[in-house]
Design an enzyme around this catalytic site. Sequence first.
Site, mmCIF file in Angstrom:
data_model
loop_
_atom_site.group_PDB
_atom_site.id
_atom_site.type_symbol
_atom_site.label_atom_id
_atom_site.label_comp_id
_atom_site.label_asym_id
_atom_site.label_seq_id
_atom_site.Cartn_x
_atom_site.Cartn_y
_atom_site.Cartn_z
ATOM 1 N N LYS A 1 0.852 -1.325 0.060
ATOM 2 C CA LYS A 1 -0.235 0.152 0.024
ATOM 3 C C LYS A 1 0.941 1.098 -0.073
ATOM 4 O O LYS A 1 0.770 1.985 -0.856
ATOM 5 C CB LYS A 1 -0.812 0.089 1.169
ATOM 6 C CG LYS A 1 -1.783 -1.209 1.337
ATOM 7 C CD LYS A 1 -2.861 -1.047 2.535
ATOM 8 C CE LYS A 1 -2.114 -1.162 3.889
ATOM 9 N NZ LYS A 1 -1.729 -2.556 4.364
ATOM 10 N N ARG B 1 -9.257 0.867 9.430
ATOM 11 C CA ARG B 1 -8.924 -0.663 9.612
ATOM 12 C C ARG B 1 -9.854 -1.323 10.587
ATOM 13 O O ARG B 1 -9.489 -2.381 10.913
ATOM 14 C CB ARG B 1 -7.393 -0.547 10.487
ATOM 15 C CG ARG B 1 -6.492 -1.070 9.900
ATOM 16 C CD ARG B 1 -5.099 -0.873 10.699
ATOM 17 N NE ARG B 1 -4.043 -1.499 10.533
ATOM 18 C CZ ARG B 1 -3.034 -1.067 9.768
ATOM 19 N NH1 ARG B 1 -3.247 0.089 9.340
ATOM 20 N NH2 ARG B 1 -1.807 -1.823 9.497
ATOM 21 N N ARG C 1 11.585 -6.973 4.527
ATOM 22 C CA ARG C 1 11.604 -5.320 4.803
ATOM 23 C C ARG C 1 12.285 -5.113 6.232
ATOM 24 O O ARG C 1 12.826 -4.190 6.464
ATOM 25 C CB ARG C 1 10.148 -4.983 4.842
ATOM 26 C CG ARG C 1 9.960 -3.515 5.066
ATOM 27 C CD ARG C 1 8.495 -2.894 5.018
ATOM 28 N NE ARG C 1 7.602 -3.288 6.084
ATOM 29 C CZ ARG C 1 6.329 -2.957 6.009
ATOM 30 N NH1 ARG C 1 5.907 -2.615 5.041
ATOM 31 N NH2 ARG C 1 5.777 -3.272 6.995
ATOM 32 N N ARG D 1 11.869 -1.217 11.413
ATOM 33 C CA ARG D 1 10.818 -0.816 11.921
ATOM 34 C C ARG D 1 10.480 -2.100 12.958
ATOM 35 O O ARG D 1 10.813 -3.327 12.893
ATOM 36 C CB ARG D 1 9.472 -1.315 10.943
ATOM 37 C CG ARG D 1 8.948 -0.034 10.190
ATOM 38 C CD ARG D 1 7.734 -0.085 9.404
ATOM 39 N NE ARG D 1 6.809 -0.596 10.018
ATOM 40 C CZ ARG D 1 5.429 -0.849 9.334
ATOM 41 N NH1 ARG D 1 5.354 -0.077 8.175
ATOM 42 N NH2 ARG D 1 4.565 -1.357 9.918
ATOM 43 N N ARG E 1 -0.214 -8.765 13.772
ATOM 44 C CA ARG E 1 -0.683 -8.059 12.870
ATOM 45 C C ARG E 1 -1.633 -8.643 11.744
ATOM 46 O O ARG E 1 -2.861 -8.294 11.537
ATOM 47 C CB ARG E 1 0.219 -7.320 12.207
ATOM 48 C CG ARG E 1 1.034 -6.072 12.879
ATOM 49 C CD ARG E 1 2.263 -5.562 12.624
ATOM 50 N NE ARG E 1 2.592 -5.132 11.229
ATOM 51 C CZ ARG E 1 3.510 -5.160 10.437
ATOM 52 N NH1 ARG E 1 4.484 -5.589 10.954
ATOM 53 N NH2 ARG E 1 3.568 -4.785 9.220
HETATM 54 P P1 ADP Z 1 1.333 -2.408 7.907
HETATM 55 O O1 ADP Z 1 0.484 -1.930 6.704
HETATM 56 O O2 ADP Z 1 2.545 -3.170 7.354
HETATM 57 O O3 ADP Z 1 0.702 -3.157 8.894
HETATM 58 P P2 ADP Z 1 1.104 0.421 8.877
HETATM 59 O O4 ADP Z 1 2.348 1.415 8.856
HETATM 60 O O5 ADP Z 1 -0.100 0.516 8.116
HETATM 61 O O6 ADP Z 1 1.475 -0.772 8.678
HETATM 62 O O7 ADP Z 1 0.606 0.342 10.561
HETATM 63 C C1 ADP Z 1 1.612 -0.118 11.425
HETATM 64 C C2 ADP Z 1 0.930 0.000 12.809
HETATM 65 O O8 ADP Z 1 0.616 1.188 13.231
HETATM 66 C C3 ADP Z 1 -0.262 -1.116 12.879
HETATM 67 O O9 ADP Z 1 0.188 -2.386 13.243
HETATM 68 C C4 ADP Z 1 -1.031 -0.414 14.080
HETATM 69 O O10 ADP Z 1 -0.430 -0.740 15.336
HETATM 70 C C5 ADP Z 1 -0.980 1.109 13.956
HETATM 71 N N1 ADP Z 1 -2.058 1.729 12.968
HETATM 72 C C6 ADP Z 1 -1.802 2.050 11.780
HETATM 73 N N2 ADP Z 1 -3.208 2.541 11.214
HETATM 74 C C7 ADP Z 1 -4.029 2.064 12.223
HETATM 75 C C8 ADP Z 1 -5.363 2.099 12.266
HETATM 76 N N3 ADP Z 1 -6.104 2.760 11.141
HETATM 77 N N4 ADP Z 1 -6.191 1.825 13.424
HETATM 78 C C9 ADP Z 1 -5.306 1.383 14.342
HETATM 79 N N5 ADP Z 1 -4.050 1.340 14.628
HETATM 80 C C10 ADP Z 1 -3.385 1.631 13.527
#
Ligand code: ADP
Length: 191
Positions: free
Chosen positions: A14, A89, A128, A134, A145
Site C-alpha cells: 500500500k 482498519r 523489509r 521497524r 498484525r
Molecule cells: P502495515 O500496513 O505494514 O501493517 P502500517 O504502517 O499501516 O503497517 O501500521 C503499523 C501499525 O500502526 C499497525 O500495526 C497499528 O498498530 C498502527 N495503526 C496504523 N493504522 C492504524 C489504524 N487505522 N487503526 C489502528 N491502528 C493503526
Amino acid sequence: MLNIVLFGPPGAGKGTQSQSLIEKYSLVHLSTGDILRAEIAGGTELGKYAKQIMDKGDLVPDEVVIQMISNKIDANLAAKGFIFDGFPRTIPQAQALDEMLAQKETAISCMVSLTVPEDELVSRLIKRGQTSGRADDNETAIRNRFNEYMKKTLPVASFYQNQHKLYQIDGVGSLDSIFERIEGVLSHFSA
Ligand code: ADP
C-alpha cells in the site's frame, strides 16, 4: 474529489503504490502508520503511547486514529482528494470516515484492495524487517498484525462492497504492472 481507500494486509504494498499514486493524481496521502511513526520519532506523548501498542502489532484505539485523520482532513481542505492508506482498519473507523467526508460534502470514490498470498506477504515483511528498522517487522509482531487484520480489518472490505465501491487488484507482479492495474480502476472515477 477523488478519495481512495488503498486496502490490503500488512506487506501488500500500500505504501509503495501510494507514492506513485500521489505523484500522478496530486492527491494528499494520509497513512495512519506514517503519522503514528512520525509521532514516535518526535517523542510526543501520543507517540510514546502508540509505540507500545504498535510494537506488539496491536491496533491503536479507534478514537485516537479517527481524531488524527479528522485533523489531517481539516488541514487539507483544498486537496483534490485523499489516498487513505492503513485507514480505515475497523468498521467503526469506516463509519467515522463516511461521516467526516459527508460533512465536507464528499465521499469515498472507491476502495482498491491489493490481494497477495499469505506466504508472499510474510517473506516480504521479514525481508523489509532486515532494512526498515521497524520494530513491528519481527515474526511475533507480524503474526499478530495478521490476526488483527483477519479479525478486525477484513470486514471493512465488505463494508465498501455493500456500497458497491470495492475493487480487487492482484498485488503480485512488478511495481509498474500493479500500478497499471490500479490506474485501470481509477480511470472510472474523476477528481
Ligand atoms: P502495515 O500496513 O505494514 O501493517 P502500517 O504502517 O499501516 O503497517 O501500521 C503499523 C501499525 O500502526 C499497525 O500495526 C497499528 O498498530 C498502527 N495503526 C496504523 N493504522 C492504524 C489504524 N487505522 N487503526 C489502528 N491502528 C493503526
